[in-house]
Design a protein around this motif. Structure first.
Motif, PDB file in Angstrom:
ATOM      1  N   GLU A  88      -4.762 -17.173   0.046  1.00 17.48           N
ATOM      2  CA  GLU A  88      -3.907 -16.038   0.387  1.00 17.48           C
ATOM      3  C   GLU A  88      -2.961 -15.721  -0.760  1.00 17.48           C
ATOM      4  OE1 GLU A  88      -0.783 -14.625   3.873  1.00 17.48           O
ATOM      5  OE2 GLU A  88      -1.763 -16.576   3.977  1.00 17.48           O
ATOM      6  N   ALA A 147       2.902 -13.026  -0.936  1.00 18.48           N
ATOM      7  CA  ALA A 147       3.346 -11.867  -0.169  1.00 18.48           C
ATOM      8  C   ALA A 147       4.389 -11.088  -0.936  1.00 18.48           C
ATOM      9  CB  ALA A 147       3.926 -12.335   1.167  1.00 18.48           C
ATOM     10  N   PRO A 148       4.462  -9.757  -0.704  1.00 17.40           N
ATOM     11  CA  PRO A 148       5.479  -8.952  -1.381  1.00 17.40           C
ATOM     12  C   PRO A 148       6.874  -9.513  -1.135  1.00 17.40           C
ATOM     13  CG  PRO A 148       3.886  -7.557  -0.222  1.00 17.40           C
ATOM     14  CD  PRO A 148       3.594  -8.979   0.186  1.00 17.40           C
ATOM     15  N   ASN A 164      -1.164 -13.760  -9.228  1.00 17.37           N
ATOM     16  CA  ASN A 164      -1.889 -12.588  -9.693  1.00 17.37           C
ATOM     17  C   ASN A 164      -1.948 -12.576 -11.214  1.00 17.37           C
ATOM     18  OD1 ASN A 164      -2.142 -11.264  -7.018  1.00 17.37           O
ATOM     19  ND2 ASN A 164       0.078 -11.133  -7.172  1.00 17.37           N
ATOM     20  N   ARG A 191      -1.111  -2.240  -7.916  1.00 19.71           N
ATOM     21  CA  ARG A 191      -1.938  -2.721  -6.807  1.00 19.71           C
ATOM     22  C   ARG A 191      -1.676  -4.189  -6.474  1.00 19.71           C
ATOM     23  NH1 ARG A 191      -7.788  -2.369  -7.993  1.00 19.71           N
ATOM     24  NH2 ARG A 191      -8.007  -2.671  -5.741  1.00 19.71           N
ATOM     25  N   GLN A 192      -0.953  -4.887  -7.312  1.00 18.95           N
ATOM     26  CA  GLN A 192      -0.720  -6.310  -7.082  1.00 18.95           C
ATOM     27  C   GLN A 192       0.280  -6.512  -5.958  1.00 18.95           C
ATOM     28  OE1 GLN A 192      -2.890  -8.245  -8.870  1.00 18.95           O
ATOM     29  NE2 GLN A 192      -3.493  -6.193  -9.562  1.00 18.95           N
ATOM     30  N   ASP A 193       0.122  -7.629  -5.239  1.00 18.95           N
ATOM     31  CA  ASP A 193       0.978  -7.875  -4.076  1.00 18.95           C
ATOM     32  C   ASP A 193       2.077  -8.891  -4.346  1.00 18.95           C
ATOM     33  OD1 ASP A 193      -0.497 -10.157  -4.288  1.00 18.95           O
ATOM     34  OD2 ASP A 193      -1.577  -9.917  -2.388  1.00 18.95           O
ATOM     35  N   GLY A 194       2.310  -9.209  -5.632  1.00 18.84           N
ATOM     36  CA  GLY A 194       3.348 -10.155  -5.979  1.00 18.84           C
ATOM     37  C   GLY A 194       3.478 -10.281  -7.477  1.00 18.84           C
ATOM     38  N   LYS A 207       6.746  -6.079 -11.709  1.00 17.52           N
ATOM     39  CA  LYS A 207       5.977  -7.189 -11.159  1.00 17.52           C
ATOM     40  C   LYS A 207       5.573  -8.212 -12.217  1.00 17.52           C
ATOM     41  CE  LYS A 207       4.070  -4.660  -7.206  1.00 17.52           C
ATOM     42  NZ  LYS A 207       2.840  -4.156  -6.551  1.00 17.52           N
TER      43      LYS A 207
END
Length: 262
Positions: free
Chosen positions: A23, A26-27, A36, A87-90, A112
């Motif tokens: 997983e 998370a943001p 990432n 597009r990255q979430d972290g 980010k």
């Protein structure tokens, strides 16, 4: 039936645990280690050269995105990289090879991005062009660019192996040579507006057998940006021929910025 039910439940739990281990961050969880990684290729190549680095990093649990630069202008390549970063979430480790170093220098101010990794890469400063980095240095004679009438350049076919990928297999050399993506040579004359290395920690992989750059130039650039340097015996195609070394440096960068944030 009871035994089958138990086995099915165990399999479901195992699959759930595996999914949780993969997983992404998370943001908002910026204090965690970046999971990432965004990889940016250089001139005369495309993102496929990162495949072995991609395989190594994904096996370690990273979420990896490979940018496909159009190589039509610095602005276009930076825009492609920013789209990937959006597009990255972290948190992200942003990596560039060769010309991709200029791209991550400009695009790496993205909020980010936590760390920069330069893989035999260029690192201009604010107000400087990429071409100006070459002042005072000699490009090795093996690296020859043929510029077409439309302003786009290719590495000369007969020089490709010696200048770009001397340590690659004959099959890989042929593929790289025959799939070249030309770059608009005018991009090297574009003045940078940002230099992410001034505010983000940087790492550098220097290929000691690189025949696209003067070795002094690579080392001087790394010293100027304060990068932590890893040297490896490799050609300019180090991103393809030494994927484990490159992946290890990226992994180190991710761990270091995580520790610093604690």
């Amino acid at each position: 039936m009871h035994t089958k039910a138990i086995i099915a439940a165990m399999l479901a739990l195992s699959m759930s645990a595996a999914a949780q281990s993969r997983e992404p961050v998370a943001p908002g969880e910026d204090h965690l280690q970046p999971r990432n990684v965004v990889l940016v290729h250089g001139a005369f190549a495309d993102g496929s050269g990162w495949r072995r680095v991609y395989d190594d990093l994904t096996a370690r649990g990273y979420r990896v995105t490979i940018v496909q630069n159009p190589l039509t202008s610095l602005a276009d390549d930076v825009a492609a990289t920013r789209r990937a970063l959006d597009r990255q979430d972290g948190p992200v480790v942003l990596v560039g090879h060769s010309w991709g170093g200029t791209v991550i220098t400009e695009a790496g101010v993205h909020p980010k991005v936590r760390a920069l990794v330069y893989v035999s890469a260029l690192s201009p400063d604010v107000g400087q062009t990429t071409a100006q980095l070459y002042d005072g240095y000699k490009t090795p004679p093996e690296f020859v660019i043929d510029t077409h009438a439309d302003g786009f350049g290719f590495i000369r076919r007969e020089n490709f192996r010696a200048g770009f990928a001397a340590d690659a297999t004959p099959a890989d050399v042929a593929f790289l040579r025959d799939s070249q993506v030309p770059i608009n040579m005018a991009a090297f004359s574009t003045v940078l507006k940002h230099a992410a290395w001034r505010s983000k920690p940087s790492w550098a992989v220097i290929a000691t057998d690189d025949r696209a750059f003067d070795q002094r130039m690579l080392r001087d650039m790394a010293a100027r940006i304060g990068a932590r340097v890893t040297e490896v015996a490799a050609s300019h195609a180090v991103f393809m021929t030494q994927p484990k070394v490159v992946a290890e440096v990226i992994d180190e960068a991710a761990h270091e910025v995580s520790a610093a944030a604690r």
